[in-house]
Design a protein around this motif. Structure first.
Motif, PDB file in Angstrom:
ATOM      1  N   ARG A 138       0.830  -1.190   0.000  1.00 56.96           N
ATOM      2  CA  ARG A 138       0.000   0.000   0.000  1.00 56.96           C
ATOM      3  C   ARG A 138       0.880   1.261   0.000  1.00 56.96           C
ATOM      4  O   ARG A 138       1.923   1.310   0.648  1.00 56.96           O
ATOM      5  N   ASP A 139       0.455   2.293  -0.742  1.00 54.51           N
ATOM      6  CA  ASP A 139       1.138   3.594  -0.831  1.00 54.51           C
ATOM      7  C   ASP A 139       2.432   3.543  -1.652  1.00 54.51           C
ATOM      8  O   ASP A 139       3.151   4.542  -1.727  1.00 54.51           O
ATOM      9  N   ASP A 140       2.731   2.423  -2.260  1.00 53.63           N
ATOM     10  CA  ASP A 140       3.866   2.346  -3.186  1.00 53.63           C
ATOM     11  C   ASP A 140       3.339   2.650  -4.585  1.00 53.63           C
ATOM     12  O   ASP A 140       2.436   1.953  -5.070  1.00 53.63           O
ATOM     13  N   PRO A 141       3.856   3.692  -5.264  1.00 51.03           N
ATOM     14  CA  PRO A 141       3.329   4.001  -6.608  1.00 51.03           C
ATOM     15  C   PRO A 141       3.368   2.815  -7.560  1.00 51.03           C
ATOM     16  O   PRO A 141       2.518   2.685  -8.431  1.00 51.03           O
ATOM     17  N   ARG A 142       4.363   1.934  -7.396  1.00 53.64           N
ATOM     18  CA  ARG A 142       4.428   0.767  -8.277  1.00 53.64           C
ATOM     19  C   ARG A 142       3.203  -0.131  -8.096  1.00 53.64           C
ATOM     20  O   ARG A 142       2.787  -0.825  -9.027  1.00 53.64           O
ATOM     21  N   ALA A 143       2.633  -0.116  -6.890  1.00 60.31           N
ATOM     22  CA  ALA A 143       1.483  -0.967  -6.621  1.00 60.31           C
ATOM     23  C   ALA A 143       0.229  -0.465  -7.315  1.00 60.31           C
ATOM     24  O   ALA A 143      -0.746  -1.203  -7.443  1.00 60.31           O
ATOM     25  N   VAL A 144       0.223   0.772  -7.766  1.00 55.36           N
ATOM     26  CA  VAL A 144      -0.884   1.291  -8.573  1.00 55.36           C
ATOM     27  C   VAL A 144      -0.645   0.973 -10.045  1.00 55.36           C
ATOM     28  O   VAL A 144      -1.575   0.641 -10.789  1.00 55.36           O
ATOM     29  N   ARG A 145       0.606   1.027 -10.461  1.00 53.05           N
ATOM     30  CA  ARG A 145       0.939   0.840 -11.864  1.00 53.05           C
ATOM     31  C   ARG A 145       0.944  -0.636 -12.267  1.00 53.05           C
ATOM     32  O   ARG A 145       0.506  -0.997 -13.364  1.00 53.05           O
ATOM     33  N   GLU A 146       1.451  -1.505 -11.411  1.00 54.85           N
ATOM     34  CA  GLU A 146       1.605  -2.918 -11.771  1.00 54.85           C
ATOM     35  C   GLU A 146       0.283  -3.585 -12.171  1.00 54.85           C
ATOM     36  O   GLU A 146       0.250  -4.339 -13.142  1.00 54.85           O
ATOM     37  N   PRO A 147      -0.828  -3.372 -11.445  1.00 53.97           N
ATOM     38  CA  PRO A 147      -2.074  -4.018 -11.879  1.00 53.97           C
ATOM     39  C   PRO A 147      -2.511  -3.583 -13.270  1.00 53.97           C
ATOM     40  O   PRO A 147      -3.105  -4.373 -14.021  1.00 53.97           O
ATOM     41  N   VAL A 148      -2.217  -2.339 -13.632  1.00 60.72           N
ATOM     42  CA  VAL A 148      -2.600  -1.861 -14.957  1.00 60.72           C
ATOM     43  C   VAL A 148      -1.743  -2.538 -16.014  1.00 60.72           C
ATOM     44  O   VAL A 148      -2.234  -2.951 -17.069  1.00 60.72           O
ATOM     45  N   TRP A 149      -0.447  -2.666 -15.739  1.00 57.76           N
ATOM     46  CA  TRP A 149       0.418  -3.391 -16.679  1.00 57.76           C
ATOM     47  C   TRP A 149      -0.022  -4.841 -16.807  1.00 57.76           C
ATOM     48  O   TRP A 149       0.013  -5.419 -17.890  1.00 57.76           O
ATOM     49  N   LEU A 150      -0.429  -5.434 -15.677  1.00 57.78           N
ATOM     50  CA  LEU A 150      -0.909  -6.814 -15.715  1.00 57.78           C
ATOM     51  C   LEU A 150      -2.187  -6.914 -16.541  1.00 57.78           C
ATOM     52  O   LEU A 150      -2.324  -7.819 -17.389  1.00 57.78           O
ATOM     53  N   ALA A 151      -3.135  -6.012 -16.325  1.00 55.85           N
ATOM     54  CA  ALA A 151      -4.376  -6.031 -17.100  1.00 55.85           C
ATOM     55  C   ALA A 151      -4.088  -5.816 -18.583  1.00 55.85           C
ATOM     56  O   ALA A 151      -4.729  -6.437 -19.452  1.00 55.85           O
ATOM     57  N   GLU A 152      -3.135  -4.940 -18.891  1.00 56.92           N
ATOM     58  CA  GLU A 152      -2.743  -4.721 -20.281  1.00 56.92           C
ATOM     59  C   GLU A 152      -2.227  -6.013 -20.908  1.00 56.92           C
ATOM     60  O   GLU A 152      -2.581  -6.366 -22.042  1.00 56.92           O
ATOM     61  N   ALA A 153      -1.382  -6.770 -20.164  1.00 54.90           N
ATOM     62  CA  ALA A 153      -0.848  -8.027 -20.678  1.00 54.90           C
ATOM     63  C   ALA A 153      -1.949  -9.070 -20.843  1.00 54.90           C
ATOM     64  O   ALA A 153      -1.966  -9.830 -21.814  1.00 54.90           O
ATOM     65  N   LEU A 154      -2.880  -9.122 -19.894  1.00 55.91           N
ATOM     66  CA  LEU A 154      -3.988 -10.073 -20.011  1.00 55.91           C
ATOM     67  C   LEU A 154      -4.876  -9.741 -21.204  1.00 55.91           C
ATOM     68  O   LEU A 154      -5.365 -10.639 -21.905  1.00 55.91           O
ATOM     69  N   LEU A 155      -5.087  -8.450 -21.459  1.00 60.11           N
ATOM     70  CA  LEU A 155      -5.872  -8.060 -22.635  1.00 60.11           C
ATOM     71  C   LEU A 155      -5.195  -8.532 -23.915  1.00 60.11           C
ATOM     72  O   LEU A 155      -5.846  -9.027 -24.840  1.00 60.11           O
ATOM     73  N   ALA A 156      -3.868  -8.380 -23.977  1.00 65.49           N
ATOM     74  CA  ALA A 156      -3.154  -8.849 -25.164  1.00 65.49           C
ATOM     75  C   ALA A 156      -3.255 -10.360 -25.292  1.00 65.49           C
ATOM     76  O   ALA A 156      -3.403 -10.899 -26.397  1.00 65.49           O
ATOM     77  N   ALA A 157      -3.192 -11.065 -24.148  1.00 64.41           N
ATOM     78  CA  ALA A 157      -3.256 -12.523 -24.189  1.00 64.41           C
ATOM     79  C   ALA A 157      -4.616 -13.012 -24.681  1.00 64.41           C
ATOM     80  O   ALA A 157      -4.697 -13.926 -25.515  1.00 64.41           O
ATOM     81  N   VAL A 158      -5.689 -12.421 -24.183  1.00 62.23           N
ATOM     82  CA  VAL A 158      -7.008 -12.889 -24.621  1.00 62.23           C
ATOM     83  C   VAL A 158      -7.313 -12.415 -26.042  1.00 62.23           C
ATOM     84  O   VAL A 158      -8.008 -13.106 -26.804  1.00 62.23           O
ATOM     85  N   ALA A 159      -6.801 -11.240 -26.419  1.00 63.61           N
ATOM     86  CA  ALA A 159      -7.022 -10.761 -27.785  1.00 63.61           C
ATOM     87  C   ALA A 159      -6.329 -11.663 -28.795  1.00 63.61           C
ATOM     88  O   ALA A 159      -6.813 -11.834 -29.920  1.00 63.61           O
ATOM     89  N   ALA A 160      -5.186 -12.259 -28.404  1.00 63.40           N
ATOM     90  CA  ALA A 160      -4.440 -13.112 -29.323  1.00 63.40           C
ATOM     91  C   ALA A 160      -5.215 -14.354 -29.723  1.00 63.40           C
ATOM     92  O   ALA A 160      -4.840 -15.036 -30.673  1.00 63.40           O
TER      93      ALA A 160
END
Length: 527
Positions: A138-160
């Motif tokens: 909590r309160d680590d800026p990376r902890a806000v960014r990482e879920p978005v990067w993960l969701a971005e990767a999952l979107l690419a995986a399902v789109a493939a």
């Protein structure tokens, strides 16, 4: 393995056990594919919506999401509950954004824990449920960014699952797009000037999905994958359009450093949303467009691309995409694995060209291709009012003149346009030839008269006509000698007659026609 994982039947229950019940949600989509992001922190959900764009709420009877991303932001002691014994075997694993980690199976074998080197946060995956949990501090800026990067990767995986995913940018219009294949060095150097200087619309910043159109084997649609537009910092610094503009890092509640695709904390990039980027550049964006032409970096001279080189360029773009978005433990195929869904030979059938690097000259080359296919047009660096659509402008003769001068010595101002107020009276005259090169002096003039104008804009090159359409001349320039009383408007015309000899009369009308609003007849323009 800790009891927190062993006693959890689902990753949602695990998040609650860690003290982070996922009460906030947003759906994200690519085409018909959806990924749901759940978190205990509303900032994570807001950030994901800003970066990836929220999908429309699913309607009644909608199928479940293709994958689920959970984000649990917790205090450090809660993360310790996910620790495994030091002697538990682990294996290396490729992670999204080109990173590597270590993966450890749980005792039951259902879940796997993925660690990032030197980091306390981690991922827990459940491939059977197509779900990934990110647990961060909590309160680590990376902890806000990482879920978005993960969701971005999952979107690419399902789109493939629906078509190949390539590392590429795409610009053009809804009628067609140019695909700029990325070999890993980035495409921003060409994309930014294409958006700003060539009126191109943004289809995709860094990743695309290609899909074949059913029943049209030679037609391929290019769709941009959601994600941040990460612009190299040097481009931002030297671009007045981007420097100082709102970007993701400036969102008050999301104070995050600008990430770069090559490193989690790199500051050599500034992240914009797609909407922020096109708004700053005065451009537009479109969701998908038909493929029209393809550009690939060559590292050498520009030119055409033989078949083998085309296949190699497509493979490189697929490999770069696979490194950025590897399949998450069986959640969707790796982007490169879906490459055969749209045959490389079909893509290779489109017009191809190569460029040494993605830079200004590359943008000119791609822009020329877009204009050739009538998909966009260049935005000029300098004003050319002859191209501006303008409201009709009319006037009325208030005095008709009858004299002529052979050595007037008039000096034309450098201005190409002059605004005219409603009711303003100005003097019109003609000259048979423009000043010689390097000079602004006009000597021979035939005076037509004074006219009162409606409000409008006069421009060099405008045609000035009598009410019946007879051409009086084209605006050559303006002389401000008598301002503020009136302006002299000098027309170019081989007709040396004065206003009275032309038959002009007080109260008669005239009108001004912009070159942008007139198309000469095929046989030429009557004078």
């Amino acid at each position: 393995m800790t009891a927190a994982v062993q006693d959890s039947d689902t990753l949602e229950l695990l998040a609650s056990t860690l003290g982070a019940p996922p009460d906030h949600a947003v759906d994200l989509s690519v085409g018909a594919r959806r990924v749901r992001l759940l978190s205990n922190d509303p900032v994570v959900v807001a950030y994901a919506g800003a970066v990836l764009g929220p999908a429309a709420p699913p309607g009644p009877g909608a199928r479940p999401p293709d994958a689920v991303c959970l984000a649990a932001l917790v205090d450090p002691p809660a993360l310790d509950r996910l620790d495994a014994p030091d002697d538990r075997p682990s294996e290396p694993i490729a992670l999204h954004r080109g990173r590597t980690g270590r993966v450890e199976p749980t005792a039951s074998g259902r879940f796997r824990i993925v660690r990032l080197p030197g980091r306390r946060d981690r991922f827990v995956t459940d491939a059977a449920a197509r779900t990934v949990l990110y647990a961060g501090v909590r309160d680590d800026p990376r902890a806000v960014r990482e879920p978005v990067w993960l969701a971005e990767a999952l979107l690419a995986a399902v789109a493939a699952q629906d078509g190949p995913v390539l590392a590429a940018a795409a610009v053009g219009s809804a009628s067609g797009t140019a695909l700029l294949l990325d070999d890993g060095s980035g495409t921003a150097g060409a994309v930014l000037p294409l958006l700003y200087g060539h009126a191109a619309e943004l289809v995709a910043w860094s990743a695309v999905q290609l899909t074949a159109v059913e029943g049209e084997p030679d037609r391929i649609l290019v769709r941009g994958l959601p994600g941040p537009c990460e612009v190299p910092a040097p481009w931002v610094r030297r671009s007045p359009a981007l420097n100082g503009r709102t970007c993701l890092a400036d969102h008050p509640s999301l104070a995050l450093p600008g990430p770069g695709p090559g490193g989690e904390d790199a500051d050599e990039h500034v992240a914009f949303t797609a909407d922020e980027l096109v708004r700053a550049l005065g451009a537009a964006r479109t969701g998908q467009a038909p493929l029209t032409l393809v550009t690939a970096p060559s590292g050498g001279s520009p030119g055409t691309v033989p078949g083998a080189a085309r296949e190699a360029a497509l493979r490189r773009a697929a490999s770069v995409a696979a490194a950025r978005y590897p399949a998450w433990h069986g959640i969707g195929p790796a982007p490169a694995a879906a490459g055969e869904r749209v045959s490389g030979s079909v893509v290779a059938a489109f017009p191809w060209t190569t460029v040494p690097a993605y830079d200004g000259p590359a943008a000119e080359r791609v822009g020329a291709g877009l204009r050739h296919h009538r998909l966009t047009e260049a935005v000029p660096d300098l004003p050319d009012a002859r191209r501006w659509p303008r409201a009709p402008m009319t006037g009325t003769w208030v005095a008709v003149m009858e004299h002529r001068r052979l050595a007037r010595g008039m000096r034309l101002e450098r201005w190409q346009t002059r605004a005219v107020c409603a009711g303003a009276v100005h003097e019109l005259m003609t000259t048979p030839a423009p000043p010689p090169p390097g000079s602004d002096r006009v000597d021979e003039v035939a005076y037509l008269g004074f006219a009162a104008f409606d409000a409008g804009l006069l421009c060099v090159g405008d045609a000035v006509r009598e009410a019946d359409g007879t051409l009086l001349g084209h605006v050559l320039g303006f002389d401000d000698t008598h301002l503020p009383n009136h302006m002299n408007v000098v027309l170019l015309s081989e007709d040396r007659r004065t206003g009275r000899r032309r038959g002009l009369t007080p109260g008669g009308g005239l009108h001004v026609v912009s070159p942008a609003d007139v198309r000469p007849p095929e046989g030429g323009e009557n004078s």
